[in-house]
Design a protein around this motif. Structure first.
Motif, PDB file in Angstrom:
ATOM      1  N   GLU A 153       3.457  26.962  -1.375  1.00 16.74           N
ATOM      2  CA  GLU A 153       4.638  26.457  -0.660  1.00 16.74           C
ATOM      3  C   GLU A 153       4.765  24.940  -0.778  1.00 16.74           C
ATOM      4  O   GLU A 153       4.992  24.237   0.215  1.00 16.74           O
ATOM      5  CB  GLU A 153       4.573  26.875   0.821  1.00 16.74           C
ATOM      6  CG  GLU A 153       4.524  28.367   1.049  1.00 16.74           C
ATOM      7  CD  GLU A 153       5.824  29.091   0.720  1.00 16.74           C
ATOM      8  OE1 GLU A 153       6.770  28.430   0.240  1.00 16.74           O
ATOM      9  OE2 GLU A 153       5.893  30.314   0.912  1.00 16.74           O
ATOM     10  N   GLY A 156       8.134  23.029   0.496  1.00 18.76           N
ATOM     11  CA  GLY A 156       8.490  22.907   1.908  1.00 18.76           C
ATOM     12  C   GLY A 156       8.330  21.472   2.372  1.00 18.76           C
ATOM     13  O   GLY A 156       7.311  20.832   2.126  1.00 18.76           O
ATOM     14  N   PHE A 160      16.147  18.169  -1.176  1.00 18.53           N
ATOM     15  CA  PHE A 160      16.610  18.982  -2.300  1.00 18.53           C
ATOM     16  C   PHE A 160      16.435  18.280  -3.639  1.00 18.53           C
ATOM     17  O   PHE A 160      15.964  18.882  -4.610  1.00 18.53           O
ATOM     18  CB  PHE A 160      18.078  19.362  -2.088  1.00 18.53           C
ATOM     19  CG  PHE A 160      18.588  20.347  -3.098  1.00 18.53           C
ATOM     20  CD1 PHE A 160      18.063  21.620  -3.176  1.00 18.53           C
ATOM     21  CD2 PHE A 160      19.595  19.994  -3.981  1.00 18.53           C
ATOM     22  CE1 PHE A 160      18.534  22.540  -4.114  1.00 18.53           C
ATOM     23  CE2 PHE A 160      20.070  20.894  -4.921  1.00 18.53           C
ATOM     24  CZ  PHE A 160      19.539  22.171  -4.978  1.00 18.53           C
ATOM     25  N   SER A 163      12.808  18.218  -4.661  1.00 19.11           N
ATOM     26  CA  SER A 163      12.384  19.542  -5.113  1.00 19.11           C
ATOM     27  C   SER A 163      12.793  19.776  -6.563  1.00 19.11           C
ATOM     28  O   SER A 163      12.004  20.274  -7.373  1.00 19.11           O
ATOM     29  CB  SER A 163      12.983  20.632  -4.223  1.00 19.11           C
ATOM     30  OG  SER A 163      12.444  20.586  -2.925  1.00 19.11           O
ATOM     31  N   SER A 183       5.927  30.560  -3.586  1.00 15.02           N
ATOM     32  CA  SER A 183       7.157  29.962  -3.069  1.00 15.02           C
ATOM     33  C   SER A 183       8.125  31.044  -2.619  1.00 15.02           C
ATOM     34  O   SER A 183       8.181  32.129  -3.189  1.00 15.02           O
ATOM     35  CB  SER A 183       7.830  29.103  -4.133  1.00 15.02           C
ATOM     36  OG  SER A 183       9.033  28.530  -3.645  1.00 15.02           O
ATOM     37  N   HIS A 184       8.903  30.726  -1.576  1.00 15.31           N
ATOM     38  CA  HIS A 184       9.984  31.594  -1.140  1.00 15.31           C
ATOM     39  C   HIS A 184      11.332  30.955  -1.466  1.00 15.31           C
ATOM     40  O   HIS A 184      12.382  31.493  -1.124  1.00 15.31           O
ATOM     41  CB  HIS A 184       9.892  31.847   0.372  1.00 15.31           C
ATOM     42  CG  HIS A 184      10.102  30.608   1.184  1.00 15.31           C
ATOM     43  ND1 HIS A 184       9.089  29.717   1.462  1.00 15.31           N
ATOM     44  CD2 HIS A 184      11.222  30.099   1.764  1.00 15.31           C
ATOM     45  CE1 HIS A 184       9.570  28.724   2.190  1.00 15.31           C
ATOM     46  NE2 HIS A 184      10.854  28.918   2.387  1.00 15.31           N
ATOM     47  N   GLU A 185      11.307  29.799  -2.130  1.00 11.03           N
ATOM     48  CA  GLU A 185      12.536  29.071  -2.425  1.00 11.03           C
ATOM     49  C   GLU A 185      13.300  29.754  -3.558  1.00 11.03           C
ATOM     50  O   GLU A 185      12.775  29.960  -4.647  1.00 11.03           O
ATOM     51  CB  GLU A 185      12.210  27.628  -2.832  1.00 11.03           C
ATOM     52  CG  GLU A 185      11.406  26.833  -1.813  1.00 11.03           C
ATOM     53  CD  GLU A 185      12.266  26.337  -0.669  1.00 11.03           C
ATOM     54  OE1 GLU A 185      13.506  26.399  -0.801  1.00 11.03           O
ATOM     55  OE2 GLU A 185      11.711  25.893   0.342  1.00 11.03           O
ATOM     56  N   ARG A 186      14.553  30.075  -3.293  1.00  7.44           N
ATOM     57  CA  ARG A 186      15.368  30.752  -4.299  1.00  7.44           C
ATOM     58  C   ARG A 186      15.533  29.897  -5.562  1.00  7.44           C
ATOM     59  O   ARG A 186      15.484  30.404  -6.687  1.00  7.44           O
ATOM     60  CB  ARG A 186      16.737  31.084  -3.698  1.00  7.44           C
ATOM     61  CG  ARG A 186      17.780  31.586  -4.679  1.00  7.44           C
ATOM     62  CD  ARG A 186      17.371  32.888  -5.369  1.00  7.44           C
ATOM     63  NE  ARG A 186      18.357  33.256  -6.354  1.00  7.44           N
ATOM     64  CZ  ARG A 186      19.436  33.991  -6.085  1.00  7.44           C
ATOM     65  NH1 ARG A 186      19.654  34.437  -4.851  1.00  7.44           N
ATOM     66  NH2 ARG A 186      20.300  34.281  -7.033  1.00  7.44           N
ATOM     67  N   ASN A 187      15.717  28.585  -5.377  1.00  3.00           N
ATOM     68  CA  ASN A 187      15.921  27.739  -6.567  1.00  3.00           C
ATOM     69  C   ASN A 187      14.671  27.642  -7.427  1.00  3.00           C
ATOM     70  O   ASN A 187      14.749  27.381  -8.624  1.00  3.00           O
ATOM     71  CB  ASN A 187      16.448  26.355  -6.183  1.00  3.00           C
ATOM     72  CG  ASN A 187      15.496  25.574  -5.314  1.00  3.00           C
ATOM     73  OD1 ASN A 187      14.508  26.109  -4.829  1.00  3.00           O
ATOM     74  ND2 ASN A 187      15.793  24.299  -5.104  1.00  3.00           N
ATOM     75  N   THR A 188      13.487  27.857  -6.829  1.00  5.74           N
ATOM     76  CA  THR A 188      12.254  27.867  -7.622  1.00  5.74           C
ATOM     77  C   THR A 188      12.217  29.105  -8.511  1.00  5.74           C
ATOM     78  O   THR A 188      11.844  29.027  -9.690  1.00  5.74           O
ATOM     79  CB  THR A 188      11.018  27.853  -6.706  1.00  5.74           C
ATOM     80  OG1 THR A 188      11.091  26.729  -5.833  1.00  5.74           O
ATOM     81  CG2 THR A 188       9.741  27.776  -7.524  1.00  5.74           C
TER      82      THR A 188
END
Length: 242
Positions: A153, A156, A160, A163, A183-188
């Motif tokens: 993560e 976090g 933006f 990142s 990661s839970h980030e959609r853009n990742t």
């Protein structure tokens, strides 16, 4: 290459990792996703020798956990890290790099400038925001020049644009090294779609679908599915349900 064979880990009667077997190549970026409590951090902690497996094997370039050679292969960026507040950012980076024979000290000032830490590097870490602490860790990780970077993560707390910048840094480094990101980030997931792994039921499997399909699969996980049902029952209007 990282080889994981029949890895098992339980806490009391709760089996978190269940005979997990997988491999990671020596280059590229892999993204691990899964619901909270699915075992992602537990897996990383075993890979980085912070937690001992009940059964199974982990090998990094044929090396077993515990040896200095094994530890020198990777840099771990945990989700919850302790940094010495009395050190300045620059002092911390220099100290960390002194622990790795592979370190490229000349890269540190470039990374510090890129991540907008030029002024902050002379301040003590206790004065840093959460995002600044993440940034100084990323500086150390990339400048340490290890063959593997394992990050939990890491995005976090970053704004933006930072990142996006760190993603590009990882993409560039991933040409010659291996980066494993939880990661839970959609853009990742959008940025690194080539090797997405789904953690579920104690196992780690490749996911071949689109990010939209992955979202739907995760929504069907038992705990999240039950919570979404509560949202639908209590918070969605009758017009939406119709």
């Amino acid at each position: 290459m990282i080889e994981i064979k029949q890895l098992t880990k339980s806490f009391k009667k709760n089996r978190i990792i269940d005979q997990l077997s997988t491999t990671f190549s020596k280059t590229g970026v892999s993204v691990i996703v899964g619901t909270n409590g699915s075992g992602k951090t537990t897996l990383l902690n075993m890979m980085t020798n912070l937690l001992e497996a009940d059964r199974g094997d982990i090998l990094i370039d044929t090396l077993s956990p515990g040896s200095k050679a094994y530890k020198s292969k990777f840099f771990y960026l945990p989700s919850d890290f302790y940094l010495p507040g009395y050190m300045t950012g620059k002092e911390y980076v220099q100290f960390v790099l002194s622990r790795y024979e592979t370190s490229e000290y000349e890269k540190a000032p470039i990374l510090i400038e890129l991540l907008d830490l030029a002024d902050g590097q002379h301040k003590t870490i206790e004065s840093y925001s959460f995002g600044m602490k993440k940034k100084i860790q990323i500086v150390a990780a990339l400048a340490a020049n290890t063959e593997y970077i394992i990050a939990d993560e890491i995005f976090g707390g970053l704004d933006f644009d930072t990142s996006l910048l760190v993603q590009e840094l990882f993409a560039a480094v991933g040409v010659t090294k291996k980066i494993i990101i939880v990661s839970h980030e959609r853009n990742t997931i959008d940025r690194f779609p080539d090797d997405v792994r789904l953690m579920r039921h104690g196992s780690l499997v490749h996911f071949e679908g689109s990010p939209e399909e992955l979202t739907q699969v995760i929504k069907q996980e038992e705990v999240l599915r039950e919570k979404l049902a509560i949202v639908q029952k209590h918070f969605m209007s009758s017009e939406v349900l119709l």
